[in-house]
Write a protein that holds these residues in place. Structure first.
Motif, PDB file in Angstrom:
ATOM      1  N   ILE A  69       0.836  -1.202   0.000  1.00 47.05           N
ATOM      2  CA  ILE A  69       0.000   0.000   0.000  1.00 47.05           C
ATOM      3  C   ILE A  69       0.870   1.250   0.000  1.00 47.05           C
ATOM      4  CG2 ILE A  69      -1.698   1.290   1.377  1.00 47.05           C
ATOM      5  CD1 ILE A  69      -2.291  -1.872   2.271  1.00 47.05           C
ATOM      6  N   SER A  70       1.888   1.226   0.850  1.00 44.28           N
ATOM      7  CA  SER A  70       2.798   2.371   0.910  1.00 44.28           C
ATOM      8  C   SER A  70       4.145   1.957   1.469  1.00 44.28           C
ATOM      9  CB  SER A  70       2.197   3.493   1.761  1.00 44.28           C
ATOM     10  OG  SER A  70       1.831   2.978   3.024  1.00 44.28           O
ATOM     11  N   THR A  71       5.136   2.799   1.216  1.00 43.55           N
ATOM     12  CA  THR A  71       6.507   2.524   1.638  1.00 43.55           C
ATOM     13  C   THR A  71       7.031   3.729   2.399  1.00 43.55           C
ATOM     14  OG1 THR A  71       6.801   1.169  -0.329  1.00 43.55           O
ATOM     15  CG2 THR A  71       8.815   1.858   0.801  1.00 43.55           C
ATOM     16  N   ARG A  72       7.826   3.469   3.439  1.00 40.22           N
ATOM     17  CA  ARG A  72       8.337   4.549   4.294  1.00 40.22           C
ATOM     18  C   ARG A  72       9.741   4.175   4.747  1.00 40.22           C
ATOM     19  NH1 ARG A  72       8.065   5.116  10.169  1.00 40.22           N
ATOM     20  NH2 ARG A  72       7.625   7.228  10.878  1.00 40.22           N
ATOM     21  N   VAL A  73      10.649   5.135   4.737  1.00 33.51           N
ATOM     22  CA  VAL A  73      11.974   4.901   5.315  1.00 33.51           C
ATOM     23  C   VAL A  73      12.254   6.045   6.269  1.00 33.51           C
ATOM     24  CG1 VAL A  73      14.434   4.548   4.917  1.00 33.51           C
ATOM     25  CG2 VAL A  73      12.800   3.771   3.195  1.00 33.51           C
ATOM     26  N   ARG A  74      12.669   5.703   7.480  1.00 37.37           N
ATOM     27  CA  ARG A  74      12.982   6.774   8.443  1.00 37.37           C
ATOM     28  C   ARG A  74      14.327   6.520   9.103  1.00 37.37           C
ATOM     29  NH1 ARG A  74      13.965   4.211  13.578  1.00 37.37           N
ATOM     30  NH2 ARG A  74      12.068   3.306  14.428  1.00 37.37           N
ATOM     31  N   CYS A  75      14.927   7.597   9.569  1.00 39.70           N
ATOM     32  CA  CYS A  75      16.090   7.448  10.432  1.00 39.70           C
ATOM     33  C   CYS A  75      15.970   8.464  11.560  1.00 39.70           C
ATOM     34  CB  CYS A  75      17.395   7.614   9.663  1.00 39.70           C
ATOM     35  SG  CYS A  75      17.709   9.280   9.103  1.00 39.70           S
ATOM     36  N   ALA A 120      13.025   0.732   7.435  1.00 45.17           N
ATOM     37  CA  ALA A 120      12.404   0.805   6.118  1.00 45.17           C
ATOM     38  C   ALA A 120      11.213  -0.140   6.144  1.00 45.17           C
ATOM     39  CB  ALA A 120      13.403   0.377   5.038  1.00 45.17           C
ATOM     40  N   SER A 121      10.024   0.394   5.919  1.00 48.79           N
ATOM     41  CA  SER A 121       8.821  -0.419   6.095  1.00 48.79           C
ATOM     42  C   SER A 121       7.873  -0.324   4.912  1.00 48.79           C
ATOM     43  CB  SER A 121       8.069   0.028   7.346  1.00 48.79           C
ATOM     44  OG  SER A 121       7.575   1.340   7.152  1.00 48.79           O
ATOM     45  N   VAL A 122       7.033  -1.334   4.814  1.00 53.46           N
ATOM     46  CA  VAL A 122       5.885  -1.235   3.909  1.00 53.46           C
ATOM     47  C   VAL A 122       4.618  -1.433   4.721  1.00 53.46           C
ATOM     48  CG1 VAL A 122       6.936  -1.969   1.728  1.00 53.46           C
ATOM     49  CG2 VAL A 122       6.141  -3.704   3.362  1.00 53.46           C
ATOM     50  N   VAL A 147       7.183  -7.361  12.337  1.00 50.75           N
ATOM     51  CA  VAL A 147       5.799  -7.067  11.966  1.00 50.75           C
ATOM     52  C   VAL A 147       5.174  -6.158  13.022  1.00 50.75           C
ATOM     53  CG1 VAL A 147       3.554  -8.053  11.405  1.00 50.75           C
ATOM     54  CG2 VAL A 147       5.630  -9.366  10.914  1.00 50.75           C
ATOM     55  N   ARG A 148       4.583  -5.071  12.572  1.00 56.62           N
ATOM     56  CA  ARG A 148       3.844  -4.174  13.465  1.00 56.62           C
ATOM     57  C   ARG A 148       2.417  -4.045  12.935  1.00 56.62           C
ATOM     58  NH1 ARG A 148       7.949   0.923  14.916  1.00 56.62           N
ATOM     59  NH2 ARG A 148       9.663  -0.374  15.644  1.00 56.62           N
ATOM     60  N   GLY A 149       1.557  -3.419  13.732  1.00 51.07           N
ATOM     61  CA  GLY A 149       0.181  -3.192  13.292  1.00 51.07           C
ATOM     62  C   GLY A 149       0.087  -1.983  12.379  1.00 51.07           C
TER      63      GLY A 149
HETATM   64  P1  ADP Z   1       8.636   4.588  13.851  1.00 45.70           P
HETATM   65  O1  ADP Z   1       8.695   4.064  12.491  1.00 45.70           O
HETATM   66  O2  ADP Z   1       8.973   6.027  13.833  1.00 45.70           O
HETATM   67  O3  ADP Z   1       9.450   3.761  14.758  1.00 45.70           O
HETATM   68  P2  ADP Z   1       5.795   3.857  14.453  1.00 45.70           P
HETATM   69  O4  ADP Z   1       5.865   2.381  14.380  1.00 45.70           O
HETATM   70  O5  ADP Z   1       5.093   4.448  15.618  1.00 45.70           O
HETATM   71  O6  ADP Z   1       7.203   4.579  14.502  1.00 45.70           O
HETATM   72  O7  ADP Z   1       5.130   4.407  13.123  1.00 45.70           O
HETATM   73  C1  ADP Z   1       4.945   5.777  12.940  1.00 45.70           C
HETATM   74  C2  ADP Z   1       3.904   6.058  11.878  1.00 45.70           C
HETATM   75  O8  ADP Z   1       4.378   5.666  10.610  1.00 45.70           O
HETATM   76  C3  ADP Z   1       2.598   5.305  12.095  1.00 45.70           C
HETATM   77  O9  ADP Z   1       1.515   6.136  11.743  1.00 45.70           O
HETATM   78  C4  ADP Z   1       2.700   4.179  11.097  1.00 45.70           C
HETATM   79  O10 ADP Z   1       1.457   3.675  10.675  1.00 45.70           O
HETATM   80  C5  ADP Z   1       3.400   4.895   9.969  1.00 45.70           C
HETATM   81  N1  ADP Z   1       4.024   3.992   8.999  1.00 45.70           N
HETATM   82  C6  ADP Z   1       4.991   3.087   9.204  1.00 45.70           C
HETATM   83  N2  ADP Z   1       5.308   2.447   8.074  1.00 45.70           N
HETATM   84  C7  ADP Z   1       4.521   2.967   7.105  1.00 45.70           C
HETATM   85  C8  ADP Z   1       4.361   2.740   5.714  1.00 45.70           C
HETATM   86  N3  ADP Z   1       5.112   1.831   5.059  1.00 45.70           N
HETATM   87  N4  ADP Z   1       3.437   3.470   5.052  1.00 45.70           N
HETATM   88  C9  ADP Z   1       2.692   4.391   5.680  1.00 45.70           C
HETATM   89  N5  ADP Z   1       2.801   4.659   6.978  1.00 45.70           N
HETATM   90  C10 ADP Z   1       3.696   3.965   7.695  1.00 45.70           C
END
Ligand code: ADP
Ligand code: CIR
Length: 356
Positions: free
Chosen positions: A121-127, A281-283, A308-310
């Protein structure tokens, strides 16, 4: 000396952990009587004690980890507790190991994880980064929060091109707007009991806020769990684009701010799970067949070093059928390796889903 009251709280918390048969935290597992006795009288120069390290896990018996570092020095003063926890979380990073130098690699060599948009659905990368000259949450004053916010906000307001955006402080933010930003997965949630118990939410909402670029694909969190979190996200599975944008933001901020880095542990963060590269890095992904058995999904994910997270982040459930799956370890490998590990893991999970 550690005050008597602190020692009493520590003793009570230790007894509580010992008595909690269903507590599965790394804290409970690694805080042996021997280590407890060794560390309970120690303090950092800022005056932080073992209680500051463990109180979140003592209060929240459902913690996965249960520990935070009140200041950078805590990672060494309390190393006999941090090290085994770090080793287990980061798949075998030993007390004698050293985090490698940064290597962000070539973003262009990463792929789109799901080119036909079937699963992702979506991809996110954070640091995350902590700023030189500032302590971590529990040791920060209200002034420190404001100063840090001013500094980072000032840096971000100079951003141009794709990164150009607006800073939204939490102070004065309309509750409806705040909730909308949380629901759309931009903004951090409010009232995290794990952070609250770690004394990480003092003076809230002072100094907290989010910068969002105009196209809503890049954000920076200020003063939540870490001093800053640099985030890139978009719909679909294009990991290459998402990672490359995060690097752009990180490079920009690295030119304006100075970060805390330890020779052994890499970039320093408040939570030991985020040390090293600090990269997650998550999806958001739907794997209905694989996820029909959640225990099975967790088992397969762990095999590929994934977590795996919710759908709404850490400690949330996934009644919607959408899961947040990311690389688990961040320490002991380079940034690029962390991205590759995530890419390979997600591709494997999709392959398994297709085969079912
Ligand atoms: P963090 O990644 O900063 O450790 P969280 O698990 O609390 O923290 O997630 C922060 C926010 O990022 C939440 O709203 C979560 O649903 C959102 N999130 C994480 N991965 C994705 C993704 N791949 N696409 C969209 N939102 C995401
Ligand atoms: C916990 O111990 O559950 C919280 N303090 C958060 C730990 C980091 N998150 C994670 O590995 N999922």
């Amino acid at each position: 000396d550690v005050p008597k009251e602190t020692l009493e709280k520590l003793e009570a918390g230790f007894a509580k952990l010992q008595g909690a048969a269903d507590c599965k935290s790394l804290l409970k597992k690694h805080l042996t009587k021997e280590i407890f006795e060794e560390l309970k009288g120690k303090k950092t120069q800022m005056g932080a004690t073992l209680l500051d390290v463990v109180q979140s896990g003592m209060e929240n018996l459902d913690s996965g980890v249960g520990m935070y570092a009140p200041d950078a020095e805590a990672y060494t003063v309390f190393e006999n507790l941090f090290n085994p926890v770090i080793e287990e979380y980061h798949f075998g990073f030993k007390a004698t190991d050293k985090h490698p130098a940064s290597d962000f690699g070539n973003a262009e060599s990463l792929c789109n994880l799901d080119p036909n948009s079937e699963f992702v659905i979506s991809t996110r990368v954070r640091c995350g980064r902590s700023l030189k000259g500032f302590q971590f949450n529990p040791c920060m004053t209200e002034e420190n929060y404001k100063d840090l916010e001013t500094k980072v906000k000032g840096a971000l307001e100079g951003a141009s091109g794709e990164l150009k955006g607006i800073y939204y402080p939490l102070v004065g933010m309309d509750k409806t707007k705040q909730q909308k930003l949380i629901d759309l997965h931009y903004l951090f949630k409010e009232g995290d009991r794990f952070l609250q118990a770690a004394n990480a939410s003092r003076f809230w909402p002072t100094g907290r806020g989010i910068f969002i670029n105009l196209t809503k694909t890049f954000c920076t969190w200020i003063n939540e769990e870490d001093h800053i979190r640099i985030i890139s996200l978009q719909e679909g599975g294009n990991l290459k684009t998402v990672y490359s944008r995060m690097l752009k933001g990180l490079n920009y901020l690295s030119g304006k701010l100075e970060f805390n880095r330890s020779d052994r542990l890499g970039f320093l963060t408040f939570c030991p799970t985020n040390l090293g590269t600090t990269i997650r890095a998550s999806v958001h992904i739907m794997l209905p067949k694989l996820a029909a058995n959640k225990a099975k999904l967790d088992e397969v994910a762990e095999k590929y070093k994934m977590q795996v997270r919710g759908e709404t982040g850490e400690h949330s459930d996934s009644s919607s059928g959408i899961f947040d799956i990311s690389n688990k370890r961040r320490l002991g490998l380079t940034e690029f390796q962390a991205l590759k590990e995530m890419q390979e893991g997600i591709l494997e999970l999709i392959k398994i889903e297709k085969s079912l």
